[in-house]
Write an enzyme that holds these catalytic residues in place. Sequence first.
Site, PDB file in Angstrom:
ATOM      1  CG  ASP A  13      -1.867   1.177   1.222  1.00 13.25           C
ATOM      2  OD1 ASP A  13      -2.866   1.110   0.473  1.00 13.25           O
ATOM      3  OD2 ASP A  13      -1.628   2.163   1.954  1.00 13.25           O
ATOM      4  CE1 TYR A  42       0.320   7.823   2.764  1.00 13.59           C
ATOM      5  CE2 TYR A  42       0.941   5.616   2.072  1.00 13.59           C
ATOM      6  CZ  TYR A  42       0.004   6.484   2.597  1.00 13.59           C
ATOM      7  OH  TYR A  42      -1.234   6.005   2.959  1.00 13.59           O
ATOM      8  CE  LYS A  75      -3.813   4.873   0.468  1.00  9.74           C
ATOM      9  NZ  LYS A  75      -2.442   4.312   0.445  1.00  9.74           N
ATOM     10  CG  HIS A  96      -4.706  10.034   0.136  1.00 13.54           C
ATOM     11  ND1 HIS A  96      -3.352   9.945  -0.039  1.00 13.54           N
ATOM     12  CD2 HIS A  96      -4.945   9.533   1.362  1.00 13.54           C
ATOM     13  CE1 HIS A  96      -2.794   9.398   1.032  1.00 13.54           C
ATOM     14  NE2 HIS A  96      -3.744   9.150   1.903  1.00 13.54           N
TER      15      HIS A  96
END
Length: 343
Positions: free
Chosen positions: A60, A65, A96, A129
């Site tokens: 994931d 990130y 995402k 997201h």
Amino acid sequence: LLAGRADGGLIKGILKPLRRGLNDGTAMPVVGLGTWKSKPEDVENSVFHAICHAGYRHIDAAQIYMNQDEVGRGIRRAVATADCGVKRKEIWVTSKVWMTDFAPEDMPVAVDRILRELGLDYVDQLLLHWPIPYAKPPPGCPPSCPERWAGTDDILRPRGADGNIATGETLLADTWLALEAAKKAGKVRSIGVSNFNVEEIKSLAGGRPDAVMPAVNQVEAHVFWNQASLLDSMKALTVAVVAYSPLGNPAIYGENSGMNSAVVSDIAVETGLTPAQVMINFLVAQGWIVVPKTVTPSRIDQNINFELKLTSEQIAKIARDAPQKRLANPKNRPGGLPVFVDE
């Protein structure tokens, strides 16, 4: 696709091989490795270890990130290593789309960026997201920002002079249609959402009878925020639920966020599971997909290599005794309001 349901309808069996069939015909591994807050210098090796040595087939990721290059390197290294014995098609990769890319004209660029960062020809799943479109700052902002973005110091988190997020006017239905186009183009196999409520999911169709229903809704869920009502609502919509922070995210919120609680540790002693395994078992047994985050090899192993043992009585006891508190609720709705309003 799941182990036989016994003991009051709970999902039982060895965790690692379990997959959940989604409403789009794909099958998603029930446990994945989360990469939120994983440092770039750590995450490549943790992804490689998870795939090659621990047997994970689900990773994931997300643009925000800031570690997708390294996540992708870990995936590709595992596939290229003969001793790992894994093919790309066997690994489920989720990413995402961030909210500054929710305008339909920005979606193709965002999808291509995600693929480029991961170094992949396609991803298995793309999610929206959060359910709030952001107003993308114009070129040169920051540092030189017009009035609407006067408080912006991060291009991915545009803010007005009051410090609140600068939200956009894009309709979620238009964003969703653009994401559907990426699926039709073969760049993504499955599409879904994250942090959406029921009404926001229903709004995605925009009145189109042929609109694609999201395959999943990824939300915060753990023993201490079990989302029982949302789980029922998603089942009614045939939308699978994915739990982020299924261990309560001790790295961010402290070790007292769950695993040290007697609610969990007592059951761990009864079952011979670790506290983390109890928390994962609690969710998976009720139909959740989970993406626990860790970069520690021993914990990566422990979070997938065990048998689901909790009984219906133990599940009920945990649900009854665990105090409930949401951990993640950013104030990114218009006016600085939080995303979620919990009663």
